[in-house]
Design an enzyme around this catalytic site. Structure first.
Site, PDB file in Angstrom:
ATOM      1  CE  LYS A   1      -3.808  -2.371   2.409  1.00 43.10           C
ATOM      2  NZ  LYS A   1      -4.635  -2.419   3.653  1.00 43.10           N
TER       3      LYS A   1
ATOM      4  CG  ASN B   1      -3.343  -2.708   7.140  1.00 42.46           C
ATOM      5  OD1 ASN B   1      -3.289  -2.131   6.057  1.00 42.46           O
ATOM      6  ND2 ASN B   1      -4.328  -3.536   7.456  1.00 42.46           N
TER       7      ASN B   1
ATOM      8  CD  GLU C   1      -8.310  -9.379  -3.781  1.00 44.40           C
ATOM      9  OE1 GLU C   1      -7.129  -9.729  -3.569  1.00 44.40           O
ATOM     10  OE2 GLU C   1      -9.137  -9.208  -2.857  1.00 44.40           O
TER      11      GLU C   1
ATOM     12  CE1 TYR D   1      -9.094  -3.579   0.551  1.00 42.61           C
ATOM     13  CE2 TYR D   1      -8.433  -1.489  -0.424  1.00 42.61           C
ATOM     14  CZ  TYR D   1      -8.136  -2.629   0.305  1.00 42.61           C
ATOM     15  OH  TYR D   1      -6.854  -2.808   0.785  1.00 42.61           O
TER      16      TYR D   1
HETATM   17  N1  UDP Z   1      -9.574  -1.164   7.483  1.00 44.90           N
HETATM   18  C1  UDP Z   1      -9.697  -0.012   8.248  1.00 44.90           C
HETATM   19  N2  UDP Z   1     -10.444  -0.056   9.394  1.00 44.90           N
HETATM   20  C2  UDP Z   1     -11.064  -1.197   9.822  1.00 44.90           C
HETATM   21  C3  UDP Z   1     -10.939  -2.358   9.054  1.00 44.90           C
HETATM   22  C4  UDP Z   1     -10.189  -2.313   7.881  1.00 44.90           C
HETATM   23  O1  UDP Z   1      -9.145   1.019   7.892  1.00 44.90           O
HETATM   24  O2  UDP Z   1     -11.724  -1.173  10.878  1.00 44.90           O
HETATM   25  C5  UDP Z   1      -8.763  -1.131   6.257  1.00 44.90           C
HETATM   26  C6  UDP Z   1      -7.393  -1.792   6.451  1.00 44.90           C
HETATM   27  O3  UDP Z   1      -6.450  -1.065   5.671  1.00 44.90           O
HETATM   28  C7  UDP Z   1      -7.620  -3.175   5.891  1.00 44.90           C
HETATM   29  C8  UDP Z   1      -8.558  -2.871   4.735  1.00 44.90           C
HETATM   30  O4  UDP Z   1      -9.421  -1.852   5.234  1.00 44.90           O
HETATM   31  O5  UDP Z   1      -6.412  -3.790   5.486  1.00 44.90           O
HETATM   32  C9  UDP Z   1      -9.389  -4.024   4.236  1.00 44.90           C
HETATM   33  O6  UDP Z   1     -10.093  -4.585   5.310  1.00 44.90           O
HETATM   34  P1  UDP Z   1     -10.202  -6.161   5.488  1.00 44.90           P
HETATM   35  O7  UDP Z   1     -11.171  -6.433   6.566  1.00 44.90           O
HETATM   36  O8  UDP Z   1     -10.449  -6.807   4.156  1.00 44.90           O
HETATM   37  O9  UDP Z   1      -8.743  -6.554   6.038  1.00 44.90           O
HETATM   38  P2  UDP Z   1      -7.505  -7.269   5.313  1.00 44.90           P
HETATM   39  O10 UDP Z   1      -8.080  -8.314   4.393  1.00 44.90           O
HETATM   40  O11 UDP Z   1      -6.719  -6.214   4.594  1.00 44.90           O
HETATM   41  O12 UDP Z   1      -6.694  -7.869   6.435  1.00 44.90           O
END
Ligand code: UDP
Ligand code: MG
Length: 154
Positions: free
Chosen positions: A13, A116, A130, A53
């Site tokens: 990212k 993250n 994706e 997303y």
């Molecule tokens: N995210 C956020 N706040 C939250 C949950 C997710 O900003 O409470 C962001 C974070 O960058 C995350 C992304 O949205 O990586 C996608 O969320 P997902 O639940 O798919 O998590 P991932 O698959 O990336 O672990």
């Protein structure tokens, strides 16, 4: 069924790019024995990221997530190998870096969920979606790697 050609979409990212973590993240997948089959840096459009997303579009954090993701270039990759989707998620660590194990990418390099530094597909089906969203078929390099075949797999 064991599939040594399983693929996952892994993305660094904007914060990972700005912080100079691209090489370190790639290194972990290379050293594990996974094969890099596609890679590009790009500044994605808002529409492209909203589609990536789309499953999260009703979440309260969606607008801030999109703002974060359009804030700079990302490095989009396709990695290939046995169990790469699940292993890739484990290598990234938990979504919230405060819950990520030390030794994982997020656990070693980040602190907050909204910064993250990396993305990894969460299932083979979403990986396929994706990969098709980020790469044209001709941008994926389906090459044999005799070293990996002989020395990473039994
Ligand atoms: N995210 C956020 N706040 C939250 C949950 C997710 O900003 O409470 C962001 C974070 O960058 C995350 C992304 O949205 O990586 C996608 O969320 P997902 O639940 O798919 O998590 P991932 O698959 O990336 O672990
Ligand atoms: Mg996700």
């Amino acid at each position: 069924m064991a599939n040594v050609n399983e693929r996952s979409f892994i993305m660094i990212k904007p914060d990972g790019v700005h912080r100079g973590l691209v090489g370190k993240i790639i290194k972990r997948f290379e050293e594990r024995g996974y094969k890099l089959v596609a890679l590009k840096q790009m500044t994605a459009s808002k529409a492209h990221l909203e589609e990536h997303y789309v499953d999260l579009k009703d979440k309260p954090f969606f607008p801030s997530l999109i703002n974060y993701m359009v804030s700079g270039p990302v490095v989009a990759m396709v990695w290939q190998g046995l169990d790469i989707v699940k292993q890739g998620r484990a290598m990234l660590g938990a979504t919230n870096p405060l819950a990520s194990a030390p030794g994982s990418i997020r656990g070693d390099y980040s602190i907050q969920t909204g910064r993250n530094i990396c993305h990894g597909s969460d299932a083979v089906e979403s990986a396929n979606r994706e990969i098709a969203h980020w790469f044209k078929p001709e941008e994926i390099n389906d090459y044999a790697s005799p070293f990996i075949s002989a020395w990473v797999y039994e």
